[in-house]
Design an enzyme around this catalytic site. Structure first.
Site, PDB file in Angstrom:
ATOM      1  N   GLU A   1      58.395  10.409 -90.155  1.00 55.00           N
ATOM      2  CA  GLU A   1      58.344  10.543 -88.707  1.00 55.00           C
ATOM      3  C   GLU A   1      59.205   9.465 -88.038  1.00 55.00           C
ATOM      4  O   GLU A   1      59.296   8.334 -88.517  1.00 55.00           O
ATOM      5  CB  GLU A   1      56.899  10.443 -88.217  1.00 55.00           C
ATOM      6  CG  GLU A   1      56.096  11.660 -88.670  1.00 55.00           C
ATOM      7  CD  GLU A   1      54.717  11.756 -88.028  1.00 55.00           C
ATOM      8  OE1 GLU A   1      54.353  12.866 -87.627  1.00 55.00           O
ATOM      9  OE2 GLU A   1      54.011  10.739 -87.942  1.00 55.00           O
TER      10      GLU A   1
ATOM     11  N   CYS B   1      62.022   4.256 -82.794  1.00 54.21           N
ATOM     12  CA  CYS B   1      61.148   3.615 -83.779  1.00 54.21           C
ATOM     13  C   CYS B   1      61.368   4.351 -85.089  1.00 54.21           C
ATOM     14  O   CYS B   1      61.041   5.535 -85.209  1.00 54.21           O
ATOM     15  CB  CYS B   1      59.695   3.725 -83.313  1.00 54.21           C
ATOM     16  SG  CYS B   1      58.530   3.068 -84.518  1.00 54.21           S
TER      17      CYS B   1
ATOM     18  N   CYS C   1      53.495   4.024 -97.329  1.00 55.66           N
ATOM     19  CA  CYS C   1      53.561   2.560 -97.407  1.00 55.66           C
ATOM     20  C   CYS C   1      52.599   2.079 -98.488  1.00 55.66           C
ATOM     21  O   CYS C   1      51.504   2.619 -98.652  1.00 55.66           O
ATOM     22  CB  CYS C   1      53.184   1.942 -96.064  1.00 55.66           C
ATOM     23  SG  CYS C   1      53.347   0.137 -96.061  1.00 55.66           S
TER      24      CYS C   1
ATOM     25  N   CYS D   1      47.176  -1.405 -95.239  1.00 55.18           N
ATOM     26  CA  CYS D   1      46.395  -1.966 -94.119  1.00 55.18           C
ATOM     27  C   CYS D   1      45.336  -0.933 -93.719  1.00 55.18           C
ATOM     28  O   CYS D   1      45.648   0.252 -93.555  1.00 55.18           O
ATOM     29  CB  CYS D   1      47.312  -2.290 -92.947  1.00 55.18           C
ATOM     30  SG  CYS D   1      48.635  -3.419 -93.412  1.00 55.18           S
TER      31      CYS D   1
ATOM     32  N   CYS E   1      45.723   1.544 -90.589  1.00 52.18           N
ATOM     33  CA  CYS E   1      47.026   2.186 -90.381  1.00 52.18           C
ATOM     34  C   CYS E   1      47.095   3.530 -91.117  1.00 52.18           C
ATOM     35  O   CYS E   1      46.833   3.599 -92.332  1.00 52.18           O
ATOM     36  CB  CYS E   1      48.129   1.251 -90.885  1.00 52.18           C
ATOM     37  SG  CYS E   1      49.759   2.015 -90.912  1.00 52.18           S
TER      38      CYS E   1
ATOM     39  N   CYS F   1      51.581   2.971 -82.546  1.00 51.99           N
ATOM     40  CA  CYS F   1      51.667   2.069 -83.696  1.00 51.99           C
ATOM     41  C   CYS F   1      50.597   2.435 -84.721  1.00 51.99           C
ATOM     42  O   CYS F   1      49.431   2.604 -84.381  1.00 51.99           O
ATOM     43  CB  CYS F   1      51.390   0.634 -83.263  1.00 51.99           C
ATOM     44  SG  CYS F   1      52.668  -0.055 -82.265  1.00 51.99           S
TER      45      CYS F   1
END
Ligand code: SAH
Ligand code: SF4
Length: 367
Positions: free
Chosen positions: A97, A110, A117, A121, A124, A359
């Protein structure tokens, strides 16, 4: 006849590499300039549009290369009209994305640095989906180009968006000037590809993004921060802090076990001293977890002596985490405590939450 090997992605080349590649094939490296113009200035959609090149150069391009454009599988637009999110398809059919955000007087892209990832975290969505693979430099460049094309299309022939001081093709449309590496993935876990992409995007004869208009956000990969300092990379650095003690931080950010808080702070000090530069810290505000006055004082003490600026991000919802965002009063209280430590602090504008483009909200089913 189909080429025996995979075509080379033209967005993977720096301008110098393009010249070297031409020279290796016995062609004049001077043509790199015109090809570069086609790639980043006129932003062609296919090799067929590169009409003004000697036949031998065109033939070699057609035989050995391809434009690694990333087709948009889906576009979502926020109801306030400020944010657009694109689901882009990679060559191996995985998706990532990329987000276009409009703020007053500027547009920011962005971009993602990885599919998924590995840092995990807890709050997230990208961390919750896990790691699939690193993106190549060309795939990072192609995201910025995608946003640039959207701007060309949406602002074509709109005199209000033109830059009167710019007579080039760029001057006729709204330009992409700001880029944040805050999409999917950890950019310092994919250091070489990210740095190469930035070199390509900063090339003054291409998109020409200013280094000071680029921000790289990291979870705190200490060797990467030290390398940025060593190599004097000119972009802004933002470090995702979220907690001011090692124990609290490791509970939110598992990567803190590999790179503990004291080592991270020491790397940040080295970075600021070596580069004589300000550093940004991001703090995702989670109600009742890390938004108290005591925690704000702990941040003030931790960052004292550093030329730091703090960016507070009220938590955005994700399916894998139960916490809620702090109320605005809590964010303001946190901000005023930091002001007492002479730490500039902003509360990030929430953008694109209705389309899960905020975010930490980027995730795809098949990353
Ligand atoms: N991997 C990098 C950059 C991508 S994340 C990093 O972690 O810094 C960009 C920012 O969004 C980081 O500061 C991250 O901590 C924050 N973030 C992640 N999930 C979030 C969420 N659910 N709500 C608000 N911010 C979040
Ligand atoms: Fe990765 Fe950044 Fe999300 Fe952490 S916050 S999981 S480092 S993308």
């Amino acid at each position: 006849m189909a080429p025996a090997t995979e075509p080379l992605n033209l967005y993977e080349f720096t301008r110098a590499e393009l010249g070297e590649w031409l020279a290796r094939g016995g062609l004049n490296a001077v043509h790199a300039g015109r090809i570069w113009n086609y790639l980043y200035y006129t932003a062609v959609s296919s090799l067929d549009e590169m009409t003004d090149l000697p036949p031998r150069v065109r033939a070699r391009l057609e035989q050995e290369t391809a434009l690694g454009r990333l087709p948009a599988e889906h576009e979502s637009r926020s109801t306030d009209g400020f944010t657009r999110k694109y689901l882009l398809r990679l060559r191996d059919d995985r998706c990532i994305e990329t987000v276009l955000m409009r703020f007053k007087g500027r547009v920011t892209a962005c971009v993602s640095s990885q599919a998924g990832c590995a840092m995990g975290c807890v709050f997230c969505a990208t961390g919750q989906m896990g790691f699939t693979r690193h993106l190549t430099a060309g795939e990072i460049v192609a995201q910025a180009l995608h946003i640039d094309r959207v701007l060309r299309e949406t602002s074509a022939d709109s005199p209000a968006l033109a830059d009167p001081a710019d007579n080039s093709p760029h001057g006729r449309h709204e330009r992409l000037r700001n880029l944040v590496l805050m999409g999917m993935g950890e950019p310092l876990h994919n250091y070489d590809a990210v740095m190469k992409a930035l070199e390509i995007l900063r090339d003054p004869n291409g998109l020409g993004l200013g280094a000071r208009k680029i921000t790289l956000s990291t979870v705190g990969v200490v060797p990467g921060i030290l390398r940025l300092a060593e190599e004097a990379r000119p972009v802004h650095l933002a470090v995702s802090l979220h907690a001011a003690t090692q124990e609290e931080r490791a509970a939110l950010v598992p990567a803190a076990r590999a790179w503990p808080l004291d080592e991270l702070m020491s790397a940040c000090r080295t970075y600021c001293q070596k580069l004589r530069r300000r550093i940004f810290f991001e703090w995702t505000l989670i109600e009742g977890k890390n938004d108290g006055v005591e925690q704000a004082h702990a941040v003030g003490r931790l960052l004292s002596g550093l030329p730091a600026q703090v960016n507070l991000i009220p938590l955005n919802p994700t399916s894998g985490y139960q916490g809620g965002p702090s109320a605005l009063e809590a964010a303001r209280r946190f901000q005023s405590v930091l002001a007492g430590y002479s730490l500039p602090c902003t509360i990030r504008q929430r953008r694109g939450i209705d389309i899960s483009a905020g975010c930490g909200q980027l995730a795809v089913l098949k990353g």
